[in-house]
Design a protein around this motif. Sequence first.
Motif, PDB file in Angstrom:
ATOM      1  N   ASP A  55       0.804  -1.220   0.000  1.00  0.00           N
ATOM      2  CA  ASP A  55       0.000   0.000   0.000  1.00  0.00           C
ATOM      3  C   ASP A  55       0.836   1.269   0.000  1.00  0.00           C
ATOM      4  O   ASP A  55       0.410   2.318  -0.486  1.00  0.00           O
ATOM      5  N   THR A  56       2.052   1.211   0.531  1.00  0.00           N
ATOM      6  CA  THR A  56       2.893   2.405   0.594  1.00  0.00           C
ATOM      7  C   THR A  56       3.575   2.728  -0.728  1.00  0.00           C
ATOM      8  O   THR A  56       4.042   3.849  -0.928  1.00  0.00           O
ATOM      9  N   TYR A  57       3.632   1.771  -1.653  1.00  0.00           N
ATOM     10  CA  TYR A  57       4.293   2.010  -2.935  1.00  0.00           C
ATOM     11  C   TYR A  57       3.434   2.950  -3.783  1.00  0.00           C
ATOM     12  O   TYR A  57       2.314   2.608  -4.178  1.00  0.00           O
ATOM     13  N   GLY A  58       3.991   4.129  -4.064  1.00  0.00           N
ATOM     14  CA  GLY A  58       3.240   5.088  -4.861  1.00  0.00           C
ATOM     15  C   GLY A  58       1.960   5.543  -4.190  1.00  0.00           C
ATOM     16  O   GLY A  58       1.027   5.959  -4.871  1.00  0.00           O
ATOM     17  N   ASN A  59       1.927   5.456  -2.855  1.00  0.00           N
ATOM     18  CA  ASN A  59       0.721   5.853  -2.108  1.00  0.00           C
ATOM     19  C   ASN A  59      -0.527   5.153  -2.649  1.00  0.00           C
ATOM     20  O   ASN A  59      -1.581   5.764  -2.813  1.00  0.00           O
ATOM     21  N   GLY A  60      -0.396   3.874  -2.913  1.00  0.00           N
ATOM     22  CA  GLY A  60      -1.533   3.089  -3.380  1.00  0.00           C
ATOM     23  C   GLY A  60      -1.538   2.828  -4.871  1.00  0.00           C
ATOM     24  O   GLY A  60      -2.274   1.945  -5.346  1.00  0.00           O
ATOM     25  N   ASP A  61      -0.733   3.555  -5.643  1.00  0.00           N
ATOM     26  CA  ASP A  61      -0.742   3.365  -7.093  1.00  0.00           C
ATOM     27  C   ASP A  61      -0.277   1.977  -7.504  1.00  0.00           C
ATOM     28  O   ASP A  61      -0.705   1.452  -8.544  1.00  0.00           O
ATOM     29  N   ALA A  62       0.598   1.368  -6.703  1.00  0.00           N
ATOM     30  CA  ALA A  62       1.079   0.027  -7.038  1.00  0.00           C
ATOM     31  C   ALA A  62       0.022  -1.031  -6.755  1.00  0.00           C
ATOM     32  O   ALA A  62       0.222  -2.203  -7.083  1.00  0.00           O
ATOM     33  N   GLU A  63      -1.075  -0.644  -6.141  1.00  0.00           N
ATOM     34  CA  GLU A  63      -2.231  -1.539  -6.003  1.00  0.00           C
ATOM     35  C   GLU A  63      -3.240  -1.270  -7.120  1.00  0.00           C
ATOM     36  O   GLU A  63      -3.780  -2.211  -7.724  1.00  0.00           O
ATOM     37  N   THR A  64      -3.504  -0.004  -7.433  1.00  0.00           N
ATOM     38  CA  THR A  64      -4.486   0.289  -8.474  1.00  0.00           C
ATOM     39  C   THR A  64      -4.025  -0.187  -9.845  1.00  0.00           C
ATOM     40  O   THR A  64      -4.842  -0.576 -10.675  1.00  0.00           O
ATOM     41  N   ILE A  65      -2.693  -0.201 -10.073  1.00  0.00           N
ATOM     42  CA  ILE A  65      -2.212  -0.681 -11.365  1.00  0.00           C
ATOM     43  C   ILE A  65      -2.471  -2.177 -11.531  1.00  0.00           C
ATOM     44  O   ILE A  65      -2.664  -2.670 -12.643  1.00  0.00           O
ATOM     45  N   MET A  66      -2.521  -2.906 -10.419  1.00  0.00           N
ATOM     46  CA  MET A  66      -2.862  -4.319 -10.488  1.00  0.00           C
ATOM     47  C   MET A  66      -4.290  -4.514 -10.998  1.00  0.00           C
ATOM     48  O   MET A  66      -4.562  -5.370 -11.842  1.00  0.00           O
ATOM     49  N   ARG A  67      -5.209  -3.713 -10.467  1.00  0.00           N
ATOM     50  CA  ARG A  67      -6.601  -3.809 -10.919  1.00  0.00           C
ATOM     51  C   ARG A  67      -6.708  -3.477 -12.398  1.00  0.00           C
ATOM     52  O   ARG A  67      -7.411  -4.153 -13.159  1.00  0.00           O
ATOM     53  N   GLU A  68      -5.987  -2.449 -12.814  1.00  0.00           N
ATOM     54  CA  GLU A  68      -6.034  -2.016 -14.206  1.00  0.00           C
ATOM     55  C   GLU A  68      -5.457  -3.070 -15.149  1.00  0.00           C
ATOM     56  O   GLU A  68      -6.009  -3.339 -16.222  1.00  0.00           O
ATOM     57  N   ALA A  69      -4.343  -3.685 -14.735  1.00  0.00           N
ATOM     58  CA  ALA A  69      -3.647  -4.610 -15.626  1.00  0.00           C
ATOM     59  C   ALA A  69      -4.219  -6.016 -15.605  1.00  0.00           C
ATOM     60  O   ALA A  69      -4.275  -6.695 -16.644  1.00  0.00           O
ATOM     61  N   LEU A  70      -4.628  -6.491 -14.417  1.00  0.00           N
ATOM     62  CA  LEU A  70      -4.946  -7.912 -14.263  1.00  0.00           C
ATOM     63  C   LEU A  70      -6.294  -8.165 -13.603  1.00  0.00           C
ATOM     64  O   LEU A  70      -6.570  -9.284 -13.179  1.00  0.00           O
ATOM     65  N   GLY A  71      -7.130  -7.158 -13.543  1.00  0.00           N
ATOM     66  CA  GLY A  71      -8.440  -7.337 -12.931  1.00  0.00           C
ATOM     67  C   GLY A  71      -9.283  -8.402 -13.610  1.00  0.00           C
ATOM     68  O   GLY A  71     -10.075  -9.098 -12.952  1.00  0.00           O
ATOM     69  N   ASP A  72      -9.098  -8.586 -14.920  1.00  0.00           N
ATOM     70  CA  ASP A  72      -9.917  -9.552 -15.646  1.00  0.00           C
ATOM     71  C   ASP A  72      -9.463 -10.988 -15.441  1.00  0.00           C
ATOM     72  O   ASP A  72     -10.163 -11.929 -15.822  1.00  0.00           O
ATOM     73  N   VAL A  73      -8.278 -11.184 -14.827  1.00  0.00           N
ATOM     74  CA  VAL A  73      -7.796 -12.542 -14.546  1.00  0.00           C
ATOM     75  C   VAL A  73      -7.588 -12.723 -13.043  1.00  0.00           C
ATOM     76  O   VAL A  73      -6.768 -13.545 -12.621  1.00  0.00           O
ATOM     77  N   ARG A  74      -8.332 -11.966 -12.257  1.00  0.00           N
ATOM     78  CA  ARG A  74      -8.149 -11.958 -10.809  1.00  0.00           C
ATOM     79  C   ARG A  74      -8.113 -13.353 -10.209  1.00  0.00           C
ATOM     80  O   ARG A  74      -7.293 -13.643  -9.317  1.00  0.00           O
TER      81      ARG A  74
END
Length: 335
Positions: A55-74
């Motif tokens: 959660d501290t990486y990029g103030n949460g951006d390193a979590e939101t990029i996961m949703r953007e990139a791989l949300g369809d294969v969660r």
Amino acid sequence: MDYRELRGTPLTVSAVGFGVWTVGTNWWGINDRAEGVALLRQAFELGITFFDTGDTYGNGDAETIMREALGDVRDRIVIATKFGYDIYANEVRPNQRERPQDWSPGYMRKALENSLRRLGTDRIDYYQLHNPRVEAIQRDDLVAELEKAKDEGLIRGYGVALGPAFDLRQRDEGIEAVKRGMPPQVIYNLLEQEIGAGIFPVAQERDVSVLVRVPHASGLLDGTASRSTEFPEGDHRRWRINSPEKRQQWEEALAKVEQLGFLAEGRTLGQAAIQFILRELAVACVIPNIYDRAGLEEFAAYSEARPLSDSEYDRVQALYRDGFGMREASRVGGN
């Protein structure tokens, strides 16, 4: 790609993982979000299923990029994230300086809820205390709350990520975590073995896995760092070697790497570094720093390269025991 059980949890992970901090922050000189999304997608296509963020990486951006990139294969991937740094009451600090930590059960719940929202998922597969000391690992109230969250289906397993930089006290922290059934994530590589070597036997005895990061010693073992390398603005290694003392340590580490050239026969040195770590049965996953397509493809193909032989392994360990002919080991590890 090989897959291994993450013992101490119900999870199975790819033997090579993806440290999302390289694409979810600007600490490695990657500023193009589309490039980061593409790397995450390609990693999945190459068989990587374990993605480690925080959660501290990029103030949460390193979590939101996961949703953007791989949300369809969660449902086909294993998401690991971290908590502990109070990112809500403390601003980002320069040069990765640590923020204050909060290990209270209430803060864990707050952090968990926000990570779930940013990741766009209903559960986190592997939830890690981020750089805790022994006192945090021993908190019964925190462990009880993590168990409750697991019973509620919000997390599937939990452990600790030890750091941030190489510090021998992490050996005791890792052993304490293992004794409590919490798989630790540690720094371990061809040049920096002390922490892992102290933890692996206990992990084997307790049937708990270990995760390994910084397998390439911040670029020293994958060919992306040399004496002539000038790290760009934003790359965290730029400030890591900006003092005379740190520069000397860096130079000594480069001299050691030159003695490992024999490993790049039938494979790259970067692949040999991964093979070396995965010889250890306690290790479930190696998490290299991935910042371009060439590195991703190289690391994902480690098992297709010529396997590390017993004689090569023994030669490496003889060099290590001798300190590579130098007075003391250089410390090059980081997040």
